[in-house]
Design a protein around this motif. Structure first.
Motif: not given
Lengths: 102, 486
Positions: A41-43, A54, B146, B250
């Protein structure tokens, strides 16, 4: 998150890790596409407030896909083809000098 | 085509260097090579095609209906380039353009390239920048979460990796690409729960005058087909006046304002699109003059009939020269190549003009009706200059719309370069690519002036980040050594 299309052409499978977790990707995909396909989901976490980010544009413009690859930080994952055995990690904040020698 | 796979395989110098392997760059490089010009095409992606024909030679998408016939036309353009004698460096980033010190009377360029972690400076007598377009920034509250991406990003993921968003997907914004993408993603099996259209209803009136031309244009049939297909199968919501992405850490939902009412749609992916604008970072950093195009509402390089910029020897082709679409990009690439070949002494002006004539006729046809689309899909003011103060507008440095507005009004900052010094917007790794247009818009609005009067960031090489290690390991030329010794 992303998933593979039905009827997608199969490619050779490559093994890599993300934050130490073993994953597999398709040869011909970029680092970012491989992460998305694996449900990451996120980097990265931003240097200013530390919030997760992300991949956003996937074409080299936004720099939100920055990751650490094999110890080298600030790599644009969307421009780097996935290679067998790559060690990919979340980039926490700014690139740190010790990451260069990781 | 001669593939260059390592930095030391590059020649010391080329007659012509073309930047970008989309339809414009591929056509320019192929045409120039066919005329006997020693040409190098550099592109930062691993495969040719640019974004519109992304991965056309290697896409894992097998069902040809998903991406449509226009996409597959790119294969012919790539094939023509591959048959030519041009050199091609993929996965290669150009990060600087400067005068060539080895040419004392000027006229040549020294360009900085990086490939696989190693850098080099080489010579180029002529340059064609075909770096294309990027999506117009579309800052809404929560767009950094995200799960929020550009619509183009989803299309790139589909073309290059045959992956589609999993879960509930919402597409929001304005422009013909919105319908194309919704159709492609739906055909690829994505679950699109809503298409939120932000096209201001008042645009129809403004665009009406340009309608007769549009009715005779190649866009019409294509556009109607796309819209009909998308509208038949998807939930369309028109007249959207406000958007916000919501979620903790998110994306969880999108908040939709329509007229006076507010609704919330739960979703896993939100794809944003507000049309495309030329990517001006390279031409700007190379010193080319730019003007604000009030119809397309974006900065474009100032070019002559041969697509030559204000810097002699640098031409700009494709959507980087103004948005015109893939077909016009390829034609403009060829026109720029003819002109570069003429300047290199390959043929006289008469021959150049004769060769260009049929291309120009096709260009007129390809651009017929463009004005109608530009006027109809002009973004609403509240999406160009976000109203909510908390909206992040510089994703790199996390600068908000409120900060920019405040700095413009209270401190009297009148230009984007001064704003950069105060707030650091445009100083992160993306170098203003995602905040520049919004910063300009916010300053113009705060000061009651226009984007043209506000101006744009003055950019400098390196246009893409390059590591100190690469710079330190650059092979030293005699001129470079002398420069330090002095």
């Amino acid at each position: 998150m992303f998933r593979s299309m039905r009827d997608a052409k199969a490619g050779a499978r490559l093994s890599f890790t993300f934050d130490g977790r073993p994953l597999t990707g398709r040869e011909g995909d970029t680092v970012t596409a491989s992460l998305l396909a694996n449900g990451v989901t996120a980097c990265r976490e931003t240097p200013v407030s530390g919030v997760p980010r992300a991949p956003y544009c996937l074409m080299g413009v936004c720099f939100d896909c920055l990751v650490v690859i094999d110890g080298i930080g600030n790599r644009q994952g969307c421009l780097v083809p996935l290679r067998e055995g790559m060690r990919i990690e979340t980039q926490h904040g700014r690139r740190q000098p010790e990451e260069v020698y990781g | 085509m001669k593939a260059v796979t390592a930095i030391d395989q590059l020649a010391e110098s080329y007659d012509l260097v073309v930047v970008g392997a989309g339809p414009a760059g591929l056509s320019a490089a192929a045409r120039a090579a066919e005329l006997g010009v020693n040409v190098l095409l550099v592109d930062e992606n691993p495969a040719p095609g640019g974004q519109i024909y992304r991965a056309v030679t290697m896409t894992p998408v097998t069902d040809r209906n998903v991406l449509g016939t226009d996409y597959w036309r790119g294969a012919e353009i790539v094939a023509r380039f591959e048959r030519s004698q041009a050199s091609y460096a993929g996965s290669c980033t150009l990060w600087s353009i400067g005068p060539d010190a080895a040419v004392p009377e000027g006229g040549g360029f020294e360009i900085g390239l990086s490939l696989d972690g190693r850098a080099r400076l080489i010579g180029a007598r002529q340059l064609i920048l075909a770096t294309g377009a990027q999506e117009r920034p579309f800052p809404i509250p929560g767009w950094t979460l995200p799960g929020v991406m550009t619509a183009g990003a989803a299309q790139i993921a589909l073309k290059s990796a045959a992956i589609v968003p999993a879960g509930r997907t919402v597409i929001a914004g304005c422009g013909p690409l919105l319908y194309l993408l919704a159709g492609q993603l739906a055909a690829a099996g994505a679950e699109i729960v809503a298409v939120l259209d932000t096209t201001p209803r008042s645009n129809w009136l403004k665009a009406a005058a340009a309608l007769p031309n549009f009715l005779r244009s190649p866009y019409l049939a294509k556009g109607l087909r796309l819209m009909a297909k998308a509208r038949r199968s998807l939930r369309f919501v028109g007249g959207v006046t406000g958007l916000a992405a919501e979620g903790a850490g998110k994306l969880a939902a999108v908040r939709v304002e329509r007229g006076g009412s507010i609704t919330t749609i739960a979703c896993d992916t939100l794809l944003l699109h507000q049309g495309v604008i030329p990517g001006v970072n390279l031409s700007n950093a190379a010193g080319c003059a730019h003007d604000f195009d009030t119809v397309q509402h974006c900065w474009v390089p100032r070019l002559d009939d041969w697509l030559t910029s204000s810097v002699p020897g640098i031409a700009v082709a494709g959507d980087g020269a103004g948005i015109g679409g893939a077909e016009s990009a390829a034609l403009r690439g060829e026109v720029a190549a003819l002109s570069a070949a003429h300047r290199l002494g390959r043929f006289d002006a008469r021959e150049r003009d004769r060769e260009a004539e049929p291309l120009r006729a096709k260009l007129v046809r390809a651009l017929h009706g463009r004005r109608f689309l530009d006027l109809l899909y002009r973004p609403a003011p509240q999406f160009l200059a976000p109203r909510q103060d908390e909206t992040i507008i510089c994703r790199c440095e996390e600068v908000t719309a409120g900060q920019v507005r405040d700095t413009a009004t209270r401190l009297g900052v009148t230009g984007p370069n001064q704003m950069k010094a105060f707030l650091r917007c445009g100083m992160g790794p993306c170098q203003g690519r995602l905040c520049g247009p919004t910063v300009v818009e916010l300053i113009a609005e705060a000061n009651g002036t226009t984007p043209a009067e506000v101006g744009y960031y003055r950019l400098r090489p390196p246009v893409k980040p390059v590591t100190l290690a690469e710079l330190a390991a650059l092979p030293q030329s005699e001129a470079a050594v002398k420069a330090v010794v002095r």
